[in-house]
Design a protein around this motif. Sequence first.
Motif, PDB file in Angstrom:
ATOM      1  N   THR A   1      -7.862  -2.339  12.121  1.00  0.00           N
ATOM      2  CA  THR A   1      -7.131  -1.122  11.786  1.00  0.00           C
ATOM      3  C   THR A   1      -7.255  -0.053  12.874  1.00  0.00           C
ATOM      4  OG1 THR A   1      -9.072  -0.320  10.615  1.00  0.00           O
ATOM      5  CG2 THR A   1      -7.372  -1.378   9.297  1.00  0.00           C
TER       6      THR A   1
ATOM      7  N   GLY B   1      -1.935  -5.147  13.757  1.00  0.00           N
ATOM      8  CA  GLY B   1      -2.263  -4.418  12.539  1.00  0.00           C
ATOM      9  C   GLY B   1      -2.934  -3.081  12.757  1.00  0.00           C
ATOM     10  N   VAL B   2      -3.170  -2.702  14.003  1.00  0.00           N
ATOM     11  CA  VAL B   2      -3.869  -1.443  14.262  1.00  0.00           C
ATOM     12  C   VAL B   2      -2.997  -0.261  13.821  1.00  0.00           C
ATOM     13  CG1 VAL B   2      -4.663   0.096  16.108  1.00  0.00           C
ATOM     14  CG2 VAL B   2      -5.352  -2.317  16.090  1.00  0.00           C
ATOM     15  N   LEU B   3      -3.634   0.696  13.129  1.00  0.00           N
ATOM     16  CA  LEU B   3      -2.946   1.897  12.644  1.00  0.00           C
ATOM     17  C   LEU B   3      -3.454   3.161  13.323  1.00  0.00           C
ATOM     18  CD1 LEU B   3      -3.277   0.988   8.858  1.00  0.00           C
ATOM     19  CD2 LEU B   3      -1.147   0.994  10.168  1.00  0.00           C
TER      20      LEU B   3
ATOM     21  N   ARG C   1      -0.647  -2.851  17.846  1.00  0.00           N
ATOM     22  CA  ARG C   1       0.164  -2.498  16.677  1.00  0.00           C
ATOM     23  C   ARG C   1       0.610  -3.766  15.963  1.00  0.00           C
ATOM     24  NH1 ARG C   1       0.860  -1.390  12.823  1.00  0.00           N
ATOM     25  NH2 ARG C   1       2.344  -0.096  11.690  1.00  0.00           N
TER      26      ARG C   1
END
Lengths: 374, 93
Positions: free
Chosen positions: A9, A55-57, A52
């Motif tokens: 995340t 899944g990185v926010l 991204r």
Amino acid sequence: MPTTTGKPTTLLAELTHRCPLHCPYCSNPVALTRSRGELSTEEWQRVLTEARALGVLQLGLSGGEPLVRRDLEAIVAHARGLGLYSTLVTSALGLTRERAVRLKDAGIDHVQISFQDAEREGAERIAGTPSWDAKHAAARWVKELGLAFTVNVVLHRANLDRLAEIIDMAAALGADRLELANTQYYGWAVTNRAALMPTRAQVERSVEIVDRAVERYRRRMQIIYVLPDYHSEFPKPCYGGWGAHYLVVAPDGRVLPCHAASDITTLTFDTVRERSLAWIWDESAAFRAFRGDAWMREPCRSCPRKHVDFGGCRCQAFALVGDAAATDPVCTLSPERYRIDAMLDAVASPEPTYRYRTMPGAAPAVGARAGDEG
Amino acid sequence: MLLAGTARPALWHLARIDFDPVRERRVLLYPEGAVLLNDTAAEILALCDGVRTVDDIAATLSVRYSTDVTADVVEYLSQLAERELVRDANDDG
Ligand code: SF4
């Protein structure tokens, strides 16, 4: 505990090791990367795109001092285009009002400025350079532009007695959040441990001060207080476990499960120059080394807390026990805990001397003196 | 502590809701954090405008779902309020 990989995340992008400050508690590795080894603008943009998709926010843009990268705006704009929530982690040195406006226009969401102390002399002594006026001016611009604003203060023996004043200063600066982080002993901080460690009495007082301040500033300023783990019974979880939610890309493109992991010299870290971020996250030996719980030994293996703290910090285990798979020696169940207690008992001297952070080959910071260790 | 029915919840002004195409969920983003939202949570938060009360929101959603969801709404918003991600606009006046 599943050993299959979840999605990360949070990405910490260490854009550079260059920094105008010389803080002796810096978590950067003692062997700093020179600017010619840094990833280019295009490489960083590719890394963010890959992150991204993985899944990185949340994106942290840090260093060193990220403002020394002249392409920071281009990197921020790319992050915003991807929908990332981005935080600039900065000393604020070198920030001008014009640059703050450009960064806001590029889409930065949140600015975190480090402050060293509630009084100029103590602040500039630890930073190793004049910095007070620049930081206070920067804080005003960040507020004026309506950006989310966090004040970050690393606590150590020489500023803990002014904790109440530090908290009031952050509130007066208009901080939305205040992060009070006790020094973690990684990187440069290991070299300076003897000069940085607080006394037990200081730590006990600090807890009371923070509790009162949390009440006083409720809904105005969030206060996040990280207790020094040497003074705790159990270790802190490392970002929800090794390779579970968090990854760090170092200035030269190496990908680490935590910003201190390069201290673990028994691991090798793959770089985004040779591999995709997804491959490194899923497959690389460094990320798989301590993912899940199969690597654990006793006392962690049969401990009910093993999914709470994940056996603590691998970097600390390596630094203090010489074995990255050992139980974090901070844990009171660890047979190595006596090492921590011995260090706590040794804390005495009131007048610390520091070994200031410098680049290889650079002139030492003004006022630098040799440290007691390293 | 539970939020009162008369509280007027609003998202923390530094938080924003975005769509995460990777997890195919809406997500609440704020400094140093993210909360994945299921559809119900997203619908609750969409109504948190600092004007509607908790009771208003519960009533609207109870009609929409044809069942009384008051307890769920109060509990969810109270959790977020505890984390200061949701604030009671009545307190800011
Ligand atoms: S023994 Fe291991 S799992 Fe148990 S509390 Fe200590 S570090 Fe955590």
